[in-house]
Design a protein around this motif. Structure first.
Motif, short mmCIF file in Angstrom:
data_model
loop_
_atom_site.label_atom_id
_atom_site.label_comp_id
_atom_site.label_asym_id
_atom_site.label_seq_id
_atom_site.Cartn_x
_atom_site.Cartn_y
_atom_site.Cartn_z
N MET A 1 0.84 -1.19 0.00
CA MET A 1 0.00 0.00 0.00
C MET A 1 0.89 1.25 0.00
N LEU A 3 0.59 5.72 -0.01
CA LEU A 3 -0.31 6.83 0.28
C LEU A 3 -0.05 7.95 -0.72
N SER A 50 -5.79 12.59 0.56
CA SER A 50 -4.88 11.44 0.52
C SER A 50 -5.68 10.19 0.14
N ASP A 52 -5.20 5.92 -0.15
CA ASP A 52 -4.45 4.72 0.16
C ASP A 52 -4.60 3.76 -1.02
N SER A 54 -3.27 0.44 -3.53
CA SER A 54 -2.52 -0.82 -3.59
C SER A 54 -1.92 -1.03 -4.99
N SER A 160 -8.46 8.93 7.24
CA SER A 160 -7.81 9.80 6.27
C SER A 160 -7.82 11.26 6.76
N SER A 178 4.33 3.32 8.34
CA SER A 178 3.06 2.75 7.92
C SER A 178 3.06 1.24 8.06
N ARG A 181 -3.25 0.16 8.29
CA ARG A 181 -4.10 1.02 9.10
C ARG A 181 -3.48 1.41 10.43
#
Length: 187
Positions: A1, A3, A50, A52, A54, A160, A178, A181
């Motif tokens: 992931m 950001l 922002s 998130d 993948s 977020s 990171s 979550r």
């Protein structure tokens, strides 16, 4: 992931009515965010978003819309391949992008733009630098981060918003750690 951080800064719109308002829609994958409408030919939004992600194989579509009495209309589009966006630790001054009047698609997927206009938008785009969470990095974490981790899993929008508040209110250098979550901040 990863950001993706997007700051919608300003616009420059030629041959534009000074009383009309414009707003920006940001689309990436199946995610979308919208700025508040701002009046004038040189609107200032200064709004942060922002996402998130993948997968960074597609692109970011930024659309500027002009508010109308009966319906709104697209003033222009910018399509930016995600792989062209740099990694950074903090926001920069941004880059001016020329808006285009047409979007190119391949089936239902946006793959480019054409027909440049005289309108421009100032965007600051970057992938937030991060590194893996290690136990020695988080020896003295306040209990609120455990709560943030748990609540973030339940409500991604809230998570977020908290991320944006925490990263933009502090002027001290911060490293973002990171994991799924989970956020920690170190000065």
């Amino acid at each position: 992931m990863v950001l993706l951080c997007v700051k919608v800064k300003r616009g420059r719109f030629n041959q534009f009515s000074g009383t009309a308002s414009t707003y920006v829609i940001i689309k990436v994958h199946n995610l979308q965010s919208v700025t508040v409408p701002r009046p004038g030919s040189e609107p200032c939004w200064e709004q942060d978003y922002s996402f998130d992600l993948s997968d960074i194989q597609s692109g970011l579509l930024v659309q500027v819309w002009k508010s109308g009495w009966i319906w709104d209309s697209v003033l222009g589009n910018v399509w930016i391949p995600l792989q062209s966006i740099k990694h950074a630790t903090d926001e920069g001054s941004g880059e001016w992008w020329t808006l285009h009047s047409e979007v190119e698609t391949n089936g239902s997927e946006v793959c480019g733009i054409r027909s440049p206009t005289s309108h421009e938008i100032l965007l600051d785009l970057f992938f937030a630098e991060s590194y893996e969470l290690q136990p020695h990095n988080c020896k003295e974490l306040p209990p609120c981060f455990t709560t943030l981790q748990h609540f973030g899993k339940q409500n991604a929008s809230w998570y977020s918003q908290i991320f944006q508040i925490l990263t933009h209110q502090s002027r001290a250098p911060a490293a973002i750690i990171s994991a799924p979550r989970f956020l920690c901040f170190h000065a």
